[in-house]
Motif scaffolding. Structure first.
Motif, mmCIF file in Angstrom:
data_model
loop_
_atom_site.group_PDB
_atom_site.id
_atom_site.type_symbol
_atom_site.label_atom_id
_atom_site.label_comp_id
_atom_site.label_asym_id
_atom_site.label_seq_id
_atom_site.Cartn_x
_atom_site.Cartn_y
_atom_site.Cartn_z
ATOM 1 N N GLU A 56 0.871 -1.168 0.000
ATOM 2 C CA GLU A 56 0.000 0.000 0.000
ATOM 3 C C GLU A 56 0.907 1.218 0.000
ATOM 4 O OE1 GLU A 56 -3.044 2.139 3.059
ATOM 5 O OE2 GLU A 56 -3.436 0.013 2.608
ATOM 6 N N ILE A 57 0.871 2.002 -1.064
ATOM 7 C CA ILE A 57 1.819 3.091 -1.232
ATOM 8 C C ILE A 57 1.110 4.287 -1.855
ATOM 9 C CG2 ILE A 57 2.604 2.230 -3.471
ATOM 10 C CD1 ILE A 57 5.435 3.159 -2.659
ATOM 11 N N ASP A 58 1.462 5.463 -1.388
ATOM 12 C CA ASP A 58 0.819 6.686 -1.846
ATOM 13 C C ASP A 58 1.129 6.942 -3.324
ATOM 14 O OD1 ASP A 58 0.414 9.718 -2.167
ATOM 15 O OD2 ASP A 58 -0.318 9.359 -0.127
ATOM 16 N N PRO A 59 0.149 7.395 -4.103
ATOM 17 C CA PRO A 59 0.422 7.703 -5.515
ATOM 18 C C PRO A 59 1.500 8.766 -5.706
ATOM 19 C CG PRO A 59 -1.943 7.592 -5.121
ATOM 20 C CD PRO A 59 -1.283 7.535 -3.776
ATOM 21 N N SER A 60 1.709 9.595 -4.691
ATOM 22 C CA SER A 60 2.733 10.629 -4.803
ATOM 23 C C SER A 60 4.087 10.167 -4.270
ATOM 24 C CB SER A 60 2.296 11.899 -4.052
ATOM 25 O OG SER A 60 2.177 11.639 -2.655
ATOM 26 N N MET A 62 7.710 9.174 -4.028
ATOM 27 C CA MET A 62 8.717 9.762 -4.909
ATOM 28 C C MET A 62 9.310 8.766 -5.907
ATOM 29 S SD MET A 62 10.548 12.337 -2.195
ATOM 30 C CE MET A 62 11.568 13.173 -3.415
ATOM 31 N N VAL A 63 9.250 7.462 -5.577
ATOM 32 C CA VAL A 63 9.796 6.473 -6.502
ATOM 33 C C VAL A 63 9.086 6.513 -7.850
ATOM 34 C CG1 VAL A 63 8.288 4.583 -5.716
ATOM 35 C CG2 VAL A 63 10.506 4.063 -6.754
ATOM 36 N N PHE A 64 7.794 6.853 -7.851
ATOM 37 C CA PHE A 64 7.032 6.872 -9.088
ATOM 38 C C PHE A 64 7.388 8.067 -9.974
ATOM 39 C CE2 PHE A 64 3.670 4.796 -6.270
ATOM 40 C CZ PHE A 64 4.020 3.515 -6.664
ATOM 41 N N HIS A 65 7.923 9.110 -9.372
ATOM 42 C CA HIS A 65 8.095 10.365 -10.087
ATOM 43 C C HIS A 65 9.553 10.705 -10.382
ATOM 44 C CE1 HIS A 65 3.824 11.040 -9.327
ATOM 45 N NE2 HIS A 65 4.069 10.554 -8.116
ATOM 46 N N TYR A 66 10.462 10.279 -9.491
ATOM 47 C CA TYR A 66 11.858 10.673 -9.653
ATOM 48 C C TYR A 66 12.827 9.496 -9.632
ATOM 49 C CZ TYR A 66 9.441 14.981 -8.727
ATOM 50 O OH TYR A 66 8.540 16.004 -8.800
ATOM 51 N N GLY A 67 12.282 8.268 -9.558
ATOM 52 C CA GLY A 67 13.073 7.078 -9.843
ATOM 53 C C GLY A 67 14.136 6.713 -8.831
ATOM 54 N N GLN A 68 13.974 7.134 -7.572
ATOM 55 C CA GLN A 68 14.955 6.740 -6.556
ATOM 56 C C GLN A 68 14.710 5.278 -6.189
ATOM 57 O OE1 GLN A 68 14.830 9.740 -3.377
ATOM 58 N NE2 GLN A 68 16.974 9.229 -3.010
ATOM 59 N N GLU A 146 8.442 8.449 0.306
ATOM 60 C CA GLU A 146 7.885 9.693 0.839
ATOM 61 C C GLU A 146 6.844 10.262 -0.125
ATOM 62 O OE1 GLU A 146 9.206 14.162 2.377
ATOM 63 O OE2 GLU A 146 10.722 12.766 1.628
ATOM 64 N N PRO A 147 5.644 10.612 0.377
ATOM 65 C CA PRO A 147 4.617 11.203 -0.487
ATOM 66 C C PRO A 147 4.904 12.682 -0.722
ATOM 67 C CG PRO A 147 3.757 10.939 1.736
ATOM 68 C CD PRO A 147 5.138 10.357 1.733
ATOM 69 N N TYR A 148 5.655 12.952 -1.781
ATOM 70 C CA TYR A 148 6.085 14.332 -2.036
ATOM 71 C C TYR A 148 6.492 14.466 -3.496
ATOM 72 C CZ TYR A 148 9.234 18.417 -1.933
ATOM 73 O OH TYR A 148 9.868 19.600 -2.200
ATOM 74 N N ILE A 149 5.910 15.417 -4.191
ATOM 75 C CA ILE A 149 6.306 15.679 -5.567
ATOM 76 C C ILE A 149 7.264 16.869 -5.539
ATOM 77 C CG2 ILE A 149 5.531 16.306 -7.877
ATOM 78 C CD1 ILE A 149 2.972 14.836 -7.386
ATOM 79 N N VAL A 151 11.747 17.540 -6.386
ATOM 80 C CA VAL A 151 13.013 16.940 -6.802
ATOM 81 C C VAL A 151 14.039 17.119 -5.685
ATOM 82 C CG1 VAL A 151 14.803 16.859 -8.567
ATOM 83 C CG2 VAL A 151 12.454 17.454 -9.198
ATOM 84 N N ALA A 152 14.107 16.102 -4.833
ATOM 85 C CA ALA A 152 15.034 16.082 -3.695
ATOM 86 C C ALA A 152 15.093 14.652 -3.201
ATOM 87 C CB ALA A 152 14.557 17.012 -2.587
ATOM 88 N N PRO A 153 16.150 14.261 -2.477
ATOM 89 C CA PRO A 153 16.180 12.910 -1.924
ATOM 90 C C PRO A 153 15.011 12.685 -0.964
ATOM 91 C CG PRO A 153 18.355 13.924 -1.826
ATOM 92 C CD PRO A 153 17.401 15.004 -2.213
ATOM 93 N N SER A 154 14.420 11.527 -1.055
ATOM 94 C CA SER A 154 13.323 11.159 -0.165
ATOM 95 C C SER A 154 13.810 11.050 1.282
ATOM 96 C CB SER A 154 12.730 9.822 -0.615
ATOM 97 O OG SER A 154 11.737 9.380 0.282
ATOM 98 N N ARG A 155 12.876 11.186 2.197
ATOM 99 C CA ARG A 155 13.188 10.984 3.618
ATOM 100 C C ARG A 155 12.586 9.685 4.152
ATOM 101 N NH1 ARG A 155 10.985 16.547 5.973
ATOM 102 N NH2 ARG A 155 9.280 15.862 4.607
ATOM 103 N N HIS A 156 11.977 8.910 3.255
ATOM 104 C CA HIS A 156 11.359 7.641 3.650
ATOM 105 C C HIS A 156 11.653 6.596 2.571
ATOM 106 C CE1 HIS A 156 8.935 9.573 6.849
ATOM 107 N NE2 HIS A 156 8.878 10.587 6.000
ATOM 108 N N TYR A 157 11.974 5.365 3.005
ATOM 109 C CA TYR A 157 12.323 4.288 2.076
ATOM 110 C C TYR A 157 11.824 2.953 2.616
ATOM 111 C CZ TYR A 157 15.664 7.756 0.347
ATOM 112 O OH TYR A 157 16.230 8.905 -0.143
#
Length: 365
Positions: A56-60, A62-68, A146-149, A151-157
């Motif tokens: 269960e993962i938020d649509p926002s 960051m993996v979906f948008h910035y490929g980390q 991390e649910p955030y659109i 361009v920065a490193p995520s704070r959750h993994y």
């Protein structure tokens, strides 16, 4: 991470295991998986083995948008005595941290990650197929959640490990394949993410592969992204050529992935006193070697296929057949030795094998 214990939540019902002769690579997954979370400032925490399940993962996220994201691939093998074992897992875990560094993902404690793999494989050891050429594929990976659109490193993994019983990666097995040399598209460039194992590298490779597959080619041979003349990788594997008695492989240059199998091949060749040279090699040099009758063997190396002989290279409309489209003696010896070590059939002079068993499992608790 202060708490090193791994919580185990067993599934209530088990899946039906596929027959060994029906295995498809990466299509079937075992009953359980490993999960661990990261958040700031807690760091990596809550390591657990749980039933294999959807996320269960938020649509926002960051993996979906910035490929980390980064991943690894290794295998568990079952010996003739029925004991599971791993092949050089510490190299894969060191490499995932190298990839983490490139993608700005927090480092994972490698010793703990190895224990997690051992404990999960021990729990799922009945999933390790025993037919010739089969194994249990191990896929550790990290995604940014991390649910955030922005361009920065995520704070959750999430760091996860899933397992899949597999047969041979190529239906051809140790038989030679046809390779098309790619002139239009590039996999990556120096300074990019080529030496990291991240999903974007593989997404970038799909178009070229799609274009040549209908013509009977198993993979493409990648050239450098600047001059498009120097050989880098073949498909998702490192590549080797035997030219006039010497084994040549492209030197690591910042855009080539440092393969665990590649490293093992070089170690074996040195052990056998077979000349091996890591250097730049151009397609023009390779074509001339073929023209002069000096191109004696060509093969790829990687975890999935181990050794994949190349029977033909096609470049600029010219078909260059290698060793009469048969598997060469060096490729065959490497394949037999590597798989022999992996399955415990031959001596391991390098201490590459890491056991998985009840004794190791109890320590991992």
């Amino acid at each position: 991470m202060e708490d090193r214990s791994i919580q185990v939540n067993l599934c209530t019902s088990r899946k039906e295991k596929p027959k060994s002769d029906e295995l498809q690579f990466g299509r079937t997954f075992t009953d359980h998986m490993f999960v661990m979370d990261y958040s700031e400032p807690a760091g990596w925490h809550d390591p657990r083995i749980v039933p294999y399940q959807k996320l269960e993962i938020d649509p926002s996220a960051m993996v979906f948008h910035y490929g980390q994201s980064v991943f690894e691939g290794l295998k568990a093998y079952k010996t003739s005595a029925g004991e599971p074992q791993l092949f050089r897992p510490e190299k894969n875990l060191k490499r995932i941290n190298h990839s983490n560094d490139r993608l700005c993902i927090p480092q994972i404690e490698e010793e703990f990650a190895l224990r997690a793999i051992q404990q999960l494989v021990e729990l799922e050891k009945d999933w390790i197929p025993e037919a010739k050429g089969t194994s249990l594929y191990i896929r550790p990976f990290v995604i940014s959640t991390e649910p955030y659109i922005g361009v920065a490193p995520s704070r959750h993994y999430k760091f996860m490990i899933i397992l899949s019983p597999v047969g041979q990666y190529y239906k051809e097995g140790i038989n030679p394949v046809k390779i098309a040399v790619e002139n239009q598209y590039v996999r990556t460039v120096r300074g990019g993410t080529g030496e990291a194992k991240t999903g974007g590298n593989y997404a970038a490779s799909l178009k070229a592969q799609e274009l040549v597959s209908d013509s009977g080619f198993a993979q493409v041979l990648w050239l450098d992204g600047v001059e498009k003349k120097y050989i880098e990788e073949v498909g998702s594997m490192n590549v080797f050529f035997k030219i006039d008695g010497e084994i040549v492989t492209p030197a690591l240059n910042g855009s080539i992935l440092e393969g665990v199998t590649r490293n093992s091949v070089i170690a074996l060749l040195n052990h056998w006193n077979i000349p091996v040279n890591e250097r730049r090699i151009s397609m023009e040099e390779l074509r001339q070697a073929h023209k002069d009758g000096l191109l004696e063997e060509a093969f790829g190396s990687g975890t999935a296929a181990v050794i994949s002989p190349i029977g033909q290279l096609t470049w600029e409309g010219e078909d260059m057949q290698v060793n009469n489209f048969t598997t060469g003696p060096v490729a065959k010896k490497l394949y037999d030795t590597l798989t022999g070590i992996q399955y415990g059939r031959v001596e391991d002079p390098f201490n590459w094998i890491v056991p998985v068993g009840s004794q190791v499992y109890s320590k991992a608790q």
